[in-house]
Design a protein around this motif. Structure first.
Motif, PDB file in Angstrom:
ATOM      1  N   PHE A 185      78.527  -2.818  93.802  1.00 27.25           N
ATOM      2  CA  PHE A 185      77.719  -2.468  94.842  1.00 27.25           C
ATOM      3  C   PHE A 185      77.211  -1.042  95.002  1.00 27.25           C
ATOM      4  O   PHE A 185      76.086  -0.717  95.174  1.00 27.25           O
ATOM      5  CB  PHE A 185      78.241  -3.001  96.429  1.00 27.25           C
ATOM      6  CG  PHE A 185      77.286  -2.542  97.574  1.00 27.25           C
ATOM      7  CD1 PHE A 185      76.330  -3.244  97.812  1.00 27.25           C
ATOM      8  CD2 PHE A 185      77.671  -1.247  97.969  1.00 27.25           C
ATOM      9  CE1 PHE A 185      75.629  -2.894  99.201  1.00 27.25           C
ATOM     10  CE2 PHE A 185      77.000  -0.839  99.244  1.00 27.25           C
ATOM     11  CZ  PHE A 185      75.873  -1.581  99.849  1.00 27.25           C
ATOM     12  N   SER A 215      73.271  -1.153  94.579  1.00 32.65           N
ATOM     13  CA  SER A 215      72.592  -0.748  95.703  1.00 32.65           C
ATOM     14  C   SER A 215      72.486   0.783  95.897  1.00 32.65           C
ATOM     15  O   SER A 215      71.483   1.114  96.568  1.00 32.65           O
ATOM     16  CB  SER A 215      73.231  -1.730  96.820  1.00 32.65           C
ATOM     17  OG  SER A 215      73.156  -3.035  96.664  1.00 32.65           O
ATOM     18  N   THR A 225      76.978   0.384 105.259  1.00 34.30           N
ATOM     19  CA  THR A 225      76.347  -0.292 104.064  1.00 34.30           C
ATOM     20  C   THR A 225      74.966  -0.983 104.567  1.00 34.30           C
ATOM     21  O   THR A 225      74.063  -1.136 103.964  1.00 34.30           O
ATOM     22  CB  THR A 225      76.950  -1.255 103.468  1.00 34.30           C
ATOM     23  OG1 THR A 225      77.434  -2.388 104.657  1.00 34.30           O
ATOM     24  CG2 THR A 225      78.269  -0.845 102.854  1.00 34.30           C
ATOM     25  N   GLU A 226      74.826  -1.027 105.929  1.00 37.25           N
ATOM     26  CA  GLU A 226      73.309  -1.531 106.635  1.00 37.25           C
ATOM     27  C   GLU A 226      72.482  -0.654 106.156  1.00 37.25           C
ATOM     28  O   GLU A 226      71.344  -0.923 105.811  1.00 37.25           O
ATOM     29  CB  GLU A 226      73.467  -1.576 107.942  1.00 37.25           C
ATOM     30  CG  GLU A 226      72.285  -2.092 108.662  1.00 37.25           C
ATOM     31  CD  GLU A 226      72.374  -1.899 110.127  1.00 37.25           C
ATOM     32  OE1 GLU A 226      71.598  -2.744 110.818  1.00 37.25           O
ATOM     33  OE2 GLU A 226      72.923  -1.095 110.492  1.00 37.25           O
ATOM     34  N   LEU A 263      71.514  -0.770 102.498  1.00 39.61           N
ATOM     35  CA  LEU A 263      70.797  -2.223 102.181  1.00 39.61           C
ATOM     36  C   LEU A 263      69.550  -2.255 102.573  1.00 39.61           C
ATOM     37  O   LEU A 263      68.587  -2.716 102.011  1.00 39.61           O
ATOM     38  CB  LEU A 263      71.658  -3.289 102.845  1.00 39.61           C
ATOM     39  CG  LEU A 263      73.040  -3.626 102.142  1.00 39.61           C
ATOM     40  CD1 LEU A 263      73.727  -4.550 102.826  1.00 39.61           C
ATOM     41  CD2 LEU A 263      72.664  -4.278 100.827  1.00 39.61           C
ATOM     42  N   HIS A 264      69.115  -1.643 103.822  1.00 44.43           N
ATOM     43  CA  HIS A 264      67.861  -1.702 104.516  1.00 44.43           C
ATOM     44  C   HIS A 264      67.236  -0.266 104.474  1.00 44.43           C
ATOM     45  O   HIS A 264      67.544   0.526 105.475  1.00 44.43           O
ATOM     46  CB  HIS A 264      67.921  -2.479 105.984  1.00 44.43           C
ATOM     47  CG  HIS A 264      68.463  -3.729 105.816  1.00 44.43           C
ATOM     48  ND1 HIS A 264      68.140  -4.873 105.340  1.00 44.43           N
ATOM     49  CD2 HIS A 264      69.951  -3.980 106.149  1.00 44.43           C
ATOM     50  CE1 HIS A 264      68.825  -5.982 105.797  1.00 44.43           C
ATOM     51  NE2 HIS A 264      70.058  -5.182 106.016  1.00 44.43           N
ATOM     52  N   PHE A 313      77.461  -5.786 104.530  1.00 51.78           N
ATOM     53  CA  PHE A 313      77.593  -6.209 103.289  1.00 51.78           C
ATOM     54  C   PHE A 313      78.902  -7.288 102.981  1.00 51.78           C
ATOM     55  O   PHE A 313      78.677  -8.204 102.426  1.00 51.78           O
ATOM     56  CB  PHE A 313      77.818  -4.972 101.974  1.00 51.78           C
ATOM     57  CG  PHE A 313      77.992  -5.323 100.548  1.00 51.78           C
ATOM     58  CD1 PHE A 313      76.775  -6.083 100.186  1.00 51.78           C
ATOM     59  CD2 PHE A 313      79.124  -5.142  99.954  1.00 51.78           C
ATOM     60  CE1 PHE A 313      77.052  -6.614  98.756  1.00 51.78           C
ATOM     61  CE2 PHE A 313      79.226  -5.818  98.546  1.00 51.78           C
ATOM     62  CZ  PHE A 313      78.039  -6.273  98.180  1.00 51.78           C
TER      63      PHE A 313
END
Length: 418
Positions: free
Chosen positions: A230, A234, A259-260, A263-264, A296
């Motif tokens: 990750f 990411s 991690t949000e 990721l976004h 995640f």
């Protein structure tokens, strides 16, 4: 799962992208002087920062690397995290009950490491006998870490405890930048090839394929494989977005808190979604260890038991914070996990999909109650419930030995902070 330090052999597959600059370079007298002298100006150009002091490089034998990795796990805080993580992830069903996590991680990291930068000693170490192409890539990657450490204290970032999601997000930035800038440096300081249609997807696929070719990594539980990869994949994607959206700004001044946010992009660059801190308060048991999963690893929890990637992503979307506690209960250890959600709809989606995942994991049909479901199988009693705290929707997961009380969380004790 922030229990590993460095894993850079995955980047060896990018060696084919390496180029040799023809301009005159400064000489470097230490080990791998040619590689260091070649890489430094490219890294400085790609990152936009200059080395304050020349990086120091030394060699290590494979035995010394194993001893270093093993020693990292012997520090008191590392031991606490390792034991707590192992027991908790076994309760989540994300690693086998028979796994000795410490031994496995030492074996895994020994298999992977070609070189590493140690922020404690300020030295970049390269493993003797490593393939030349892998060394070239590793030296460039780890020199990025050495440069980072001259502008931000990497050791303090690695020292975050009890905030797994925040730690993973921070690690993603530093590993992601090292991956992205290492690739750019290998391409002569340009990121054009990275941004070509399909270019980044191919790089991601190559890294995954290379990792899967390593026997110990290939045998690792899903959560270890994915949390290892990750930060590189990411994280590099986030860095690419940052450079596109905030050209010329320092990535160190505004690091993602979850991690949000990694990721976004919208959760970081547009409508900043600050995670909610969850305090569980007093529980009906003796607490042993506390931490967070984050969006995640919430995905990984669902995928581990349901095997459906789309459902795992859908279940975790809308995550806004969580906290789990491992505790001693009657008959053994139990686990309580509280998640908070952006909306009631997203909480309901997680509740429904988590119900499917739990039922499949335990091969048990749920007994429905008032806003709750209970399961009994394999010597465990499990309860999934949904409610509100301060007007915010939450979902509570409890797993205890069969016959023990599943009402271990006092909702009135839960505090949510942003």
């Amino acid at each position: 799962m922030t229990i590993l330090k460095e894993s850079v052999a995955a980047l060896a597959l990018l060696a084919a992208m390496s180029t040799t600059a023809c301009r005159e370079r400064p000489k470097y007298s230490g080990p791998y002087g040619k590689q260091v002298a070649t890489a430094i100006p490219k890294i400085e150009e790609a990152v936009g920062l200059k080395f304050k002091t020349p990086p120091k490089v030394e060699t290590r034998s494979r035995a010394q690397v194993r001893a270093f990795v093993a020693q990292e796990f012997l520090a008191p805080e590392a031991q606490k995290d390792l034991a707590g993580t192992e027991a908790s992830y076994k309760r989540f069903g994300m690693i086998p009950d028979t796994l000795n996590l410490q031994k496995f991680m030492v074996d895994l990291l020994e298999e992977q490491i070609v070189g590493y930068y140690d922020p404690k000693t300020k030295v970049l170490y390269v493993v003797d006998g490593s393939p030349r192409e892998a060394v070239d890539i590793t030296v460039t990657h780890e020199l990025v870490h050495a440069l980072q450490d001259q502008y931000i204290n990497l050791d303090s970032i690695q020292g975050i405890h009890g905030q797994n999601d925040r730690s993973v997000a921070a690690q993603a930035i530093f590993e992601g930048q090292a991956v992205y800038e290492q690739i750019a440096a290998s391409l002569g300081g340009t990121n054009v090839a990275i941004n070509l249609p399909g270019g980044w997807d191919r790089i991601r696929d190559m890294i995954r394929e290379n990792q899967s070719s390593m026997p110990i990594f290939a045998a690792a539980p899903l959560v270890i494989q994915e949390t290892l990869i990750f930060p590189y994949l990411s994280g590099a994607e986030f860095v690419r977005n940052f450079k596109d959206r905030r050209a010329g700004q320092s990535i160190y001044e505004d690091v993602p808190a979850s991690t949000e946010q990694v990721l976004h992009p919208v959760a970081f660059f547009a409508r900043r979604d600050v995670p909610t801190a969850v305090e569980l308060g007093k529980i009906a048991g003796t607490p042993v260890y506390e931490n967070t999963l984050g969006e995640f690893e919430t995905r990984l929890f669902i995928f581990q038991h349901l095997g459906d990637q789309n459902e795992a992503v859908r279940a975790a979307t809308g995550w806004d914070g969580d906290r789990y506690v491992l505790f001693n209960a009657a008959g053994g250890q139990g686990l309580a996990w509280v998640t908070v959600w952006d909306s009631a709809v997203e909480a309901a989606e997680f509740y429904d999909i988590a119900d499917q995942a739990i039922a499949k994991r335990f091969n048990a049909k749920a007994t429905a109650g008032n806003l709750s479901k209970s399961y009994s199988a394999n010597g465990r009693s499990v309860k999934l419930s949904t409610t509100e705290v301060a007007g915010r929707p939450i979902v509570i997961f409890v797993d205890v030995p069969a016959g023990a009380n599943t009402n271990v969380v006092d909702v009135t004790q839960i505090k949510l902070k942003q």
